[in-house]
Design an enzyme around this catalytic site. Structure first.
Site, short mmCIF file in Angstrom:
data_model
loop_
_atom_site.label_atom_id
_atom_site.label_comp_id
_atom_site.label_asym_id
_atom_site.label_seq_id
_atom_site.Cartn_x
_atom_site.Cartn_y
_atom_site.Cartn_z
N LEU A 46 -16.45 5.72 -1.27
CA LEU A 46 -17.90 6.41 -1.41
C LEU A 46 -18.45 6.48 0.01
O LEU A 46 -18.80 7.54 -0.02
CB LEU A 46 -18.69 4.89 -2.04
CG LEU A 46 -20.24 5.24 -2.59
CD1 LEU A 46 -20.11 6.09 -3.57
CD2 LEU A 46 -20.65 3.87 -2.71
N HIS A 47 -18.38 5.69 0.73
CA HIS A 47 -18.55 6.05 2.32
C HIS A 47 -20.11 6.46 2.49
O HIS A 47 -20.39 6.56 3.88
CB HIS A 47 -17.75 6.82 2.96
CG HIS A 47 -16.44 6.46 2.54
ND1 HIS A 47 -15.78 5.37 2.89
CD2 HIS A 47 -15.32 7.20 2.65
CE1 HIS A 47 -14.53 5.04 2.69
NE2 HIS A 47 -14.08 6.22 2.23
N SER A 73 -6.95 4.01 -5.80
CA SER A 73 -8.01 4.29 -4.80
C SER A 73 -8.29 5.92 -5.05
O SER A 73 -7.37 6.69 -4.71
CB SER A 73 -7.80 3.65 -3.72
OG SER A 73 -8.96 4.18 -2.75
N CYS A 94 0.90 -1.20 0.07
CA CYS A 94 0.00 0.13 -0.16
C CYS A 94 0.81 1.29 -0.16
O CYS A 94 1.63 1.45 0.86
CB CYS A 94 -0.85 0.15 1.13
SG CYS A 94 -1.96 1.31 1.47
N ASN A 98 -11.16 2.85 11.64
CA ASN A 98 -10.24 2.85 12.57
C ASN A 98 -9.92 4.15 13.02
O ASN A 98 -9.78 5.24 12.64
CB ASN A 98 -8.67 2.56 11.80
CG ASN A 98 -8.70 1.24 11.00
OD1 ASN A 98 -8.94 0.20 11.83
ND2 ASN A 98 -8.46 1.15 9.75
N CYS A 104 -5.79 1.50 7.64
CA CYS A 104 -6.61 2.45 6.80
C CYS A 104 -6.85 3.81 7.66
O CYS A 104 -7.42 3.84 8.37
CB CYS A 104 -7.75 2.19 6.00
SG CYS A 104 -7.80 0.50 5.35
N GLY A 116 -2.62 10.66 0.55
CA GLY A 116 -2.78 11.24 -0.56
C GLY A 116 -3.82 10.88 -1.53
O GLY A 116 -4.28 9.56 -1.18
N GLU A 117 -4.19 11.72 -2.38
CA GLU A 117 -5.15 11.36 -3.37
C GLU A 117 -4.66 11.25 -4.65
O GLU A 117 -4.00 12.15 -5.34
CB GLU A 117 -6.07 12.64 -3.42
CG GLU A 117 -7.27 12.59 -4.80
CD GLU A 117 -7.87 11.31 -5.09
OE1 GLU A 117 -8.46 10.63 -3.87
OE2 GLU A 117 -7.71 10.83 -6.12
N1 SAH Z 1 -7.63 9.45 -1.23
C1 SAH Z 1 -7.80 8.09 -1.81
C2 SAH Z 1 -6.66 7.10 -1.52
C3 SAH Z 1 -6.77 6.94 0.16
S1 SAH Z 1 -7.31 5.26 0.17
C4 SAH Z 1 -9.13 7.79 -1.51
O1 SAH Z 1 -9.74 8.52 -0.90
O2 SAH Z 1 -9.66 6.64 -1.97
C5 SAH Z 1 -7.50 5.15 1.88
C6 SAH Z 1 -8.57 4.52 2.36
O3 SAH Z 1 -9.12 4.58 3.67
C7 SAH Z 1 -10.01 5.36 1.77
O4 SAH Z 1 -10.94 4.47 1.23
C8 SAH Z 1 -10.31 6.03 2.90
O5 SAH Z 1 -11.51 6.43 2.89
C9 SAH Z 1 -10.38 4.91 4.02
N2 SAH Z 1 -10.00 5.46 5.50
C10 SAH Z 1 -9.78 6.65 5.65
N3 SAH Z 1 -9.82 7.01 7.14
C11 SAH Z 1 -10.02 5.83 7.65
C12 SAH Z 1 -10.22 5.37 8.95
N4 SAH Z 1 -10.06 6.14 9.92
N5 SAH Z 1 -10.78 4.20 9.19
C13 SAH Z 1 -10.83 3.41 8.13
N6 SAH Z 1 -10.76 3.64 6.62
C14 SAH Z 1 -10.31 4.73 6.37
#
Ligand code: SAH
Length: 360
Positions: free
Chosen positions: A218-219, A195, A109, A294, A337, A163-164
């Site tokens: 998505l969330h 991602s 990752c 998390n 994550c 990062g994005e």
């Molecule tokens: N910016 C990109 C890449 C980051 S990926 C994106 O948003 O997809 C990291 C993943 O972990 C994303 O799906 C993010 O939403 C998720 N994430 C971020 N904070 C988190 C947390 N505290 N607990 C679980 N997942 C989380």
């Protein structure tokens, strides 16, 4: 390794870039392909060890170029085999890279930016603010370093660290090309995943440029909630995001969009929201990945109870959507994550809200 400003870092180049660099030096492009292979397939950075290059070409390369890899400043293995490296890019910027071993695959990752500018409310990387984009060399350098440190080959790379990725489009695209190249890491398009939080024009551009796998954070199943959790949604709402992702598949029946969905207690985890999600994804070949939230210091969100996550998943599965719950890995070392923070000294956007913990 101290950067020599005069010299070009060859980690910066994918195959095409490397060929062009050699052509400009007055050498044949196939030497460039050989060097790509030495660096990435064999892990060799010293030009004198690249035995199929002539002595004069090696001397010329030493004058003009170098292979500068990120330096490991700290590393930590977790109890479950997950391994986190803190890498120093320059004196102000550090990033985190995480290796996640599983019985049948080994995933790396990696990060694409130092910090993140997107400000998702449940992500601790967001709390750090944004410093800068990584270069191609710094992105692929994470793969290079992991491959040197590990005694097994990587089977998958996911751009799910800090990062994005689609906000650093060109550098990310070149790095994914190196990952896929037969002369380098030979990962298939199914095994490299970008991602994104959903930057629609960049997803559209990626449809023209690449075939790597697409995961989207998505969330939330509705705009009003997603506006709060993933603020970029105010710019690119669901009615634009979903079709862009569907089009990304280009009708390939073997492919699906992966939707990441963090499970937040009482926020996005109800049966009604599961139904809304099912409706939203109708007509788009989809895989849903539920991520137990998390927690990090200072957050007010809590993770949904396991029974809730199971019930939510059950609803999606019954509607025919492939749904998995992501196993939380490496959380004893803050490698899970949303826990990656690296170290961002120059915080352009906000003060660091919390302190303590690793690598801060
Ligand atoms: N910016 C990109 C890449 C980051 S990926 C994106 O948003 O997809 C990291 C993943 O972990 C994303 O799906 C993010 O939403 C998720 N994430 C971020 N904070 C988190 C947390 N505290 N607990 C679980 N997942 C989380």
């Amino acid at each position: 390794m101290q950067p020599d400003e005069q010299k070009t870092n060859l980690l910066e180049f994918d195959r095409e870039g490397m060929e062009a660099f050699f052509r400009e030096m007055g050498a044949k492009p196939f030497h460039g392909r050989n060097v790509l292979k030495w660096i990435h397939k064999h892990g060799v950075t010293d030009f004198d060890s690249m035995t199929d290059l002539s002595k004069p070409l090696r001397a010329q390369l030493k004058e003009a170029a170098e292979v500068r890899v990120p330096e490991i400043v700290f590393e930590q293995p977790a109890l479950d085999g997950t391994h986190k490296w803190l890498l120093e890019l320059d004196c102000n910027n550090r990033i985190e890279t995480v290796f996640i071993p599983e019985p049948n695959r080994s995933t790396l990752c990696i990060s694409s930016q130092v910090g993140c500018a997107l400000d998702c409310s449940f992500c601790s990387t967001a709390q750090q603010g944004f410093n800068r984009n990584l270069t191609t060399a710094e992105i692929i350098g994470q793969v290079w370093v992991a491959q040197r440190e590990l005694d097994r080959p990587l089977s998958n790379v996911v751009l799910m660290g800090m990062g994005e990725p689609l906000a650093n489009y060109d550098a990310v695209l070149a790095a994914t090309r190196i990952m896929q190249d037969d002369l380098a890491y030979m990962l298939s398009k199914y095994r490299v995943t970008i991602s994104t939080s959903g930057i629609v024009p960049a997803i559209r551009q990626l449809t023209r440029d690449s075939e790597v796998s697409l995961a989207v954070s998505l969330h939330a199943p509705s705009n009003d909630l997603r506006d709060q959790l993933v603020p970029i949604n105010r710019k690119y709402p669901l009615e634009e995001l979903i079709p862009a992702c569907r089009d990304y598949l280009r009708g390939d029946k073997r492919r699906k969009v992966t939707w990441e969905y963090v499970m937040l207690d009482g926020i996005n985890d109800s049966d009604r929201q599961a139904k809304q999600l099912i409706r939203l994804l109708e007509g788009t070949p989809s895989k849903v990945n539920l991520i137990p939230f998390n927690p990090f210091p200072g957050t007010e969100y809590r993770c949904s109870p396991m029974e809730r996550i199971d019930a939510f998943r059950e609803r999606l599965v019954r509607a025919g959507i492939v749904t998995t719950t992501r196993k939380t890995r490496g959380n004893d070392i803050d490698a899970a994550c949303g826990q990656l923070v690296g170290r961002v000294k120059d915080r352009s956007r906000r003060e660091l809200k919390h302190s303590g913990g690793l690598a801060r």
